[in-house]
Design a protein around this motif. Sequence first.
Motif, PDB file in Angstrom:
ATOM      1  N   TYR A 141      26.995  43.139  39.614  1.00 28.40           N
ATOM      2  CA  TYR A 141      26.380  44.023  38.619  1.00 28.40           C
ATOM      3  C   TYR A 141      26.813  43.627  37.206  1.00 28.40           C
ATOM      4  O   TYR A 141      26.001  43.591  36.276  1.00 28.40           O
ATOM      5  N   THR A 190      17.840  50.214  41.073  1.00 33.52           N
ATOM      6  CA  THR A 190      17.303  50.494  39.744  1.00 33.52           C
ATOM      7  C   THR A 190      18.369  50.206  38.701  1.00 33.52           C
ATOM      8  O   THR A 190      19.438  50.822  38.692  1.00 33.52           O
ATOM      9  N   ILE A 191      18.088  49.249  37.841  1.00 34.07           N
ATOM     10  CA  ILE A 191      19.010  48.875  36.768  1.00 34.07           C
ATOM     11  C   ILE A 191      18.238  48.975  35.463  1.00 34.07           C
ATOM     12  O   ILE A 191      17.256  48.258  35.257  1.00 34.07           O
ATOM     13  N   GLY A 192      18.679  49.885  34.612  1.00 32.00           N
ATOM     14  CA  GLY A 192      17.896  50.161  33.415  1.00 32.00           C
ATOM     15  C   GLY A 192      16.592  50.823  33.816  1.00 32.00           C
ATOM     16  O   GLY A 192      16.568  51.787  34.580  1.00 32.00           O
ATOM     17  N   ASP A 193      15.489  50.284  33.350  1.00 28.74           N
ATOM     18  CA  ASP A 193      14.182  50.852  33.689  1.00 28.74           C
ATOM     19  C   ASP A 193      13.417  49.985  34.681  1.00 28.74           C
ATOM     20  O   ASP A 193      12.209  50.140  34.844  1.00 28.74           O
ATOM     21  N   LYS A 194      14.125  49.066  35.368  1.00 26.58           N
ATOM     22  CA  LYS A 194      13.460  48.165  36.302  1.00 26.58           C
ATOM     23  C   LYS A 194      14.135  48.219  37.672  1.00 26.58           C
ATOM     24  O   LYS A 194      15.296  48.608  37.794  1.00 26.58           O
ATOM     25  N   GLU A 232      19.321  38.096  33.210  1.00 27.04           N
ATOM     26  CA  GLU A 232      18.173  38.908  33.615  1.00 27.04           C
ATOM     27  C   GLU A 232      16.873  38.190  33.272  1.00 27.04           C
ATOM     28  O   GLU A 232      16.680  37.719  32.153  1.00 27.04           O
ATOM     29  N   ARG A 268      24.289  42.301  34.171  1.00 25.37           N
ATOM     30  CA  ARG A 268      24.130  43.031  32.918  1.00 25.37           C
ATOM     31  C   ARG A 268      24.634  42.263  31.698  1.00 25.37           C
ATOM     32  O   ARG A 268      24.113  42.442  30.594  1.00 25.37           O
TER      33      ARG A 268
END
Length: 345
Positions: free
Chosen positions: A264, A66-70, A273, A268
């Motif tokens: 990562y 899970t990275i951010g809201d996804k 993305e 980011r």
Amino acid sequence: MSLNEKIEKILGIEKEKISPFFADLSDVKKENAVPRGRVINVFVTIQAEGELIIRHEGGEDITLATIGDKKYPIILHEKLASSVRRKMLELLRRDYADHKEEINKIRGKNDDWDCSLRPFSSTNKEERMGGLCGECPNCMEFGFAVKEGSFNLKSRIEGDLHIATEPEQKSVVVRTFNVVDEVTKTTFVQGERTGGLFRLSLVREGTIFVGKVVMKDVSPAEFLLSLYSLASTSRIGAVTSDFGKISVHIPAIIFSSFEVSSGYDLHRRAEIEGLNNLDEINKRINSYLDRFKKNHVLVTSEDIAEEVLDELTVNGTISHDVVKEAWINGVNFRKAIELFVREKK
């Protein structure tokens, strides 16, 4: 052409600029037994050329972060490392078959060399079959845990997360299969008995992962052998007879005394993305890493992996010169560790 000259040609950089970041394993030197801050950061993009099953501990077909809201599919380093290690063993075995006498002379042994990733299995009290040999370039780079009376060796090949650039909704597909040769098999999907039907969550073909592999205190030959093994790795994950086809690409390498960036970090900050174009992703990775060239040695390319395979492939496999030198380096590295341990007792 020497191995240093091959590296210079592949990377397009003067060997004098990067030679301080390689270990000299041409002879037995006890100082090589401990880390010396020679770190090679290899930035990797992996493209799925077929559907993938990327399982880790836990039983799910795909591991997600899970990275951010996804949520994004990920490949842990140990999954990639096991595939690369198996590829390296294939290369070493083929070379050994063609140059057995020469390699045995380097080993200082006359018995047949064998090394595999399968665990040791006891056949009786005196005999054990399978397992790592603890002497070949593969073992000396990736490490091993051994029997009594010796030492465990930590891997000099490290890494971190390889993260898909697209979220789960775009990079994962669920498929239903029929076990035609196991008519009695019964599975449950959403609480319903399905007979011979079962479902798998698969990483969609075309999905691209970004990450990093780190090589620490390796010699030029070990560097080339590892790069070649990485670049030629073609399958990963579970059920590779049906799934798992990939291609590995290397847009950049940073030589430093410590680790720089990560999968990562790229995910980011490199503005990748949601992208699904390999060339564009590699360009953006190189553009982002350009900020590190002031204090580190940065090498960028459209694809260093392609250069490695083109330069080092001879008669369909890796050049024997690389493998031979890697064997010599591995033997010297082991002797250096043994010397270091004896003097510390």
